[in-house]
Scaffold this active site. Sequence first.
Site, PDB file in Angstrom:
ATOM      1  N   ALA A  63      -3.898 -11.713   3.334  1.00 31.30           N
ATOM      2  CA  ALA A  63      -4.841 -12.816   3.486  1.00 31.30           C
ATOM      3  C   ALA A  63      -6.195 -12.214   3.843  1.00 31.30           C
ATOM      4  CB  ALA A  63      -4.358 -13.748   4.581  1.00 31.30           C
ATOM      5  N   GLY A 108      -0.037 -11.127   3.481  1.00 31.35           N
ATOM      6  CA  GLY A 108       0.102 -12.154   2.446  1.00 31.35           C
ATOM      7  C   GLY A 108       0.500 -11.599   1.088  1.00 31.35           C
ATOM      8  N   GLU A 111       4.110 -11.215   1.288  1.00 29.63           N
ATOM      9  CA  GLU A 111       4.647 -12.579   1.345  1.00 29.63           C
ATOM     10  C   GLU A 111       4.628 -13.266  -0.017  1.00 29.63           C
ATOM     11  OE1 GLU A 111       1.909 -13.426   4.542  1.00 29.63           O
ATOM     12  OE2 GLU A 111       3.558 -13.859   5.906  1.00 29.63           O
ATOM     13  N   GLU A 131       0.465  -7.829  10.475  1.00 26.57           N
ATOM     14  CA  GLU A 131      -0.285  -8.869  11.189  1.00 26.57           C
ATOM     15  C   GLU A 131      -0.380  -8.662  12.696  1.00 26.57           C
ATOM     16  OE1 GLU A 131       1.860  -9.458   8.769  1.00 26.57           O
ATOM     17  OE2 GLU A 131       1.063 -10.940   7.380  1.00 26.57           O
TER      18      GLU A 131
END
Length: 257
Positions: A63, A108, A111, A131
């Site tokens: 992200a 992300g 993910e 993260e």
Amino acid sequence: MEFITYETEGFVGILTINRPKALNALNSQVLGEIEEALDAVDLENTRALILTGAGDKSFVAGADIAEMSTLTKAEGEAFGKKGNDVFRKLETFPIPTIAAVNGFALGGGCEISMSCDIRLCAENAVFGQPEVGLGITPGFGGTQRLARLVGAGKAKEMIYTAFNIKADEAYRIGLVNAVYPQADLLDAAKKMAAKIAKNAPIAVRASKKAINDGLDVDMDQAIVVEEKAFGSCFESEDQRAGMEAFLNKTKVDGFKN
Ligand code: CAA
């Protein structure tokens, strides 16, 4: 769309996240465009979807940290929901999806690859959920899908330590189905997609839905999920043609629907 390219080759769609200057990091715009691109897929004529990243260095580096850096709690939660909604759309997409992981798949990126049905990766791929080193938890499904894919123990180790793993380790723990030299990755994904596309589309889609839905319930309910999927295929043109061909010792010349 600025950051997504979408092409088709026969029955196969190829969706590329194309923001190489930021290693294909996912900001709100990219997430919105992925959703838009999925909504636009011609499901009548597409039987498998490949997801990859532009360039030869990164699949998706996570992200967008710049965008997240000033978010409030409420905005952070909304950003997580946006990503989760898009990734859930991908996970439940009616046709099979293959992530061709051509480099970094961090946060992300890991993910979104886990929201695909199958992961193939290049030898230079790196997976991780970094993260907690940024002061946040994984936010686009990492705490849930990683544990389901590789087991809670390994997922907890990866998430708590924020350590990245290379392609061979990702293969060893079952996070990816196969590893290829970078130059061969997309062709390998296309070959697999073409193999899928040769089979009866209704049966392939019903298999995907049965596997996904069955994983969410206990075994007594899961076998009922399969019974429904199995039954739904009968009377289809493809079921008749596939079985007739077997009995006549011939092959189906292209499944229809
Ligand atoms: N967000 C925003 N920008 C990013 C980014 C990210 N996740 N990852 C890379 N970039 C940008 C860099 O800021 C840099 O931009 P500038 O050229 O403008 O400085 C550009 O991409 C190239 O990156 P690097 O110079 O850092 O390249 P490198 O080869 O030295 O390192 C890397 C590559 C190891 C992947 C490193 O970029 C990195 O660690 N990126 C962040 C990975 C990460 O922590 N991802 C998780 C994000 S949090 C998350 O995803 C939460 C969630 O679950 C929803």
